[in-house]
Design a protein around this motif. Structure first.
Motif, PDB file in Angstrom:
ATOM      1  N   GLU A  53       0.583   7.346  -7.169  1.00  0.00           N
ATOM      2  CA  GLU A  53       1.657   7.046  -6.585  1.00  0.00           C
ATOM      3  C   GLU A  53       1.625   7.089  -4.854  1.00  0.00           C
ATOM      4  OE1 GLU A  53       4.274  10.053  -8.176  1.00  0.00           O
ATOM      5  OE2 GLU A  53       4.306   9.252 -10.191  1.00  0.00           O
ATOM      6  N   LYS A  54       0.549   7.793  -4.352  1.00  0.00           N
ATOM      7  CA  LYS A  54       0.493   7.960  -2.945  1.00  0.00           C
ATOM      8  C   LYS A  54      -0.162   6.578  -2.531  1.00  0.00           C
ATOM      9  CE  LYS A  54      -1.595  10.712   0.478  1.00  0.00           C
ATOM     10  NZ  LYS A  54      -2.343  12.180   0.824  1.00  0.00           N
ATOM     11  N   LYS A  59       0.376   1.314   0.165  1.00  0.00           N
ATOM     12  CA  LYS A  59       0.240  -0.155  -0.023  1.00  0.00           C
ATOM     13  C   LYS A  59       1.509  -0.781   0.444  1.00  0.00           C
ATOM     14  CE  LYS A  59       1.025  -2.029  -3.738  1.00  0.00           C
ATOM     15  NZ  LYS A  59       2.027  -2.991  -4.283  1.00  0.00           N
ATOM     16  N   ASP A  60       2.641  -0.243  -0.098  1.00  0.00           N
ATOM     17  CA  ASP A  60       3.868  -0.708   0.276  1.00  0.00           C
ATOM     18  C   ASP A  60       4.302  -0.548   1.827  1.00  0.00           C
ATOM     19  OD1 ASP A  60       4.505  -1.408  -2.321  1.00  0.00           O
ATOM     20  OD2 ASP A  60       5.555   0.264  -2.900  1.00  0.00           O
ATOM     21  N   ARG A  61       3.808   0.661   2.434  1.00  0.00           N
ATOM     22  CA  ARG A  61       4.163   0.655   3.745  1.00  0.00           C
ATOM     23  C   ARG A  61       3.159  -0.290   4.777  1.00  0.00           C
ATOM     24  NH1 ARG A  61       3.358   6.053   2.450  1.00  0.00           N
ATOM     25  NH2 ARG A  61       1.492   6.107   3.860  1.00  0.00           N
ATOM     26  N   VAL A  62       1.888  -0.621   4.322  1.00  0.00           N
ATOM     27  CA  VAL A  62       1.173  -1.512   4.961  1.00  0.00           C
ATOM     28  C   VAL A  62       1.708  -2.959   4.714  1.00  0.00           C
ATOM     29  CG1 VAL A  62      -1.131  -2.565   5.160  1.00  0.00           C
ATOM     30  CG2 VAL A  62      -0.848  -0.111   4.759  1.00  0.00           C
ATOM     31  N   ALA A  64       4.885  -3.694   4.290  1.00  0.00           N
ATOM     32  CA  ALA A  64       6.178  -4.071   5.197  1.00  0.00           C
ATOM     33  C   ALA A  64       5.641  -4.064   6.537  1.00  0.00           C
ATOM     34  CB  ALA A  64       6.624  -2.705   5.058  1.00  0.00           C
ATOM     35  N   VAL A  65       4.654  -3.490   7.054  1.00  0.00           N
ATOM     36  CA  VAL A  65       4.246  -3.483   8.239  1.00  0.00           C
ATOM     37  C   VAL A  65       3.655  -5.278   8.717  1.00  0.00           C
ATOM     38  CG1 VAL A  65       2.524  -2.970  10.214  1.00  0.00           C
ATOM     39  CG2 VAL A  65       3.662  -1.194   8.858  1.00  0.00           C
ATOM     40  N   ILE A  66       2.862  -5.407   7.864  1.00  0.00           N
ATOM     41  CA  ILE A  66       2.138  -7.014   7.862  1.00  0.00           C
ATOM     42  C   ILE A  66       3.531  -8.068   7.674  1.00  0.00           C
ATOM     43  CG2 ILE A  66       0.801  -8.527   6.634  1.00  0.00           C
ATOM     44  CD1 ILE A  66      -1.142  -6.326   5.806  1.00  0.00           C
ATOM     45  N   GLN A  67       4.503  -7.756   7.077  1.00  0.00           N
ATOM     46  CA  GLN A  67       5.493  -8.738   6.809  1.00  0.00           C
ATOM     47  C   GLN A  67       6.502  -8.699   8.085  1.00  0.00           C
ATOM     48  OE1 GLN A  67       7.349  -7.375   3.169  1.00  0.00           O
ATOM     49  NE2 GLN A  67       6.318  -8.862   2.018  1.00  0.00           N
ATOM     50  N   SER A  68       6.452  -7.398   8.811  1.00  0.00           N
ATOM     51  CA  SER A  68       7.472  -7.647  10.019  1.00  0.00           C
ATOM     52  C   SER A  68       6.640  -8.144  11.248  1.00  0.00           C
ATOM     53  CB  SER A  68       7.796  -6.235  10.417  1.00  0.00           C
ATOM     54  OG  SER A  68       6.798  -5.586  10.799  1.00  0.00           O
ATOM     55  N   GLU A  69       5.290  -7.925  11.232  1.00  0.00           N
ATOM     56  CA  GLU A  69       4.147  -8.574  12.373  1.00  0.00           C
ATOM     57  C   GLU A  69       3.897  -9.920  11.953  1.00  0.00           C
ATOM     58  OE1 GLU A  69       3.771  -6.926  15.107  1.00  0.00           O
ATOM     59  OE2 GLU A  69       5.209  -5.375  14.337  1.00  0.00           O
TER      60      GLU A  69
END
Length: 80
Positions: A53-54, A59-62, A64-69
């Motif tokens: 789960e961690k 992975k989801d946080r990374v 999201a960052v990649i998608q925003s940048e």
């Protein structure tokens, strides 16, 4: 100079370790972690699930960052 001091410290650590193991043996104790069997015989299912789960959350946080940048980097089709 520092290497000599470090080498002497390693020797002292080795001596202290050997003395402690000899003392433990003299008392009739086994060397190593006395509670190791408790941990070896523990069910790790919950820990494994928490790790998964961690990992997914990371992975989801990374992602999201990649998608925003780099939003254009997510618009590709996989090669066939």
């Amino acid at each position: 100079m520092k290497a000599t001091v470090n080498q002497e410290e390693r020797k002292r650590i080795s001596i202290r370790t050997k003395e402690a193991l000899a003392a433990k043996k003299a008392r009739g104790e086994k060397p190593g972690n006395p509670r190791l069997d408790e941990f070896r015989n523990t069910d790790t299912t919950n820990a494994r699930q928490a790790k998964i789960e961690k990992s997914i959350a990371f992975k989801d946080r990374v992602k999201a960052v990649i998608q925003s940048e780099f939003p254009e980097s997510m618009n590709y089709s996989k090669p066939r």
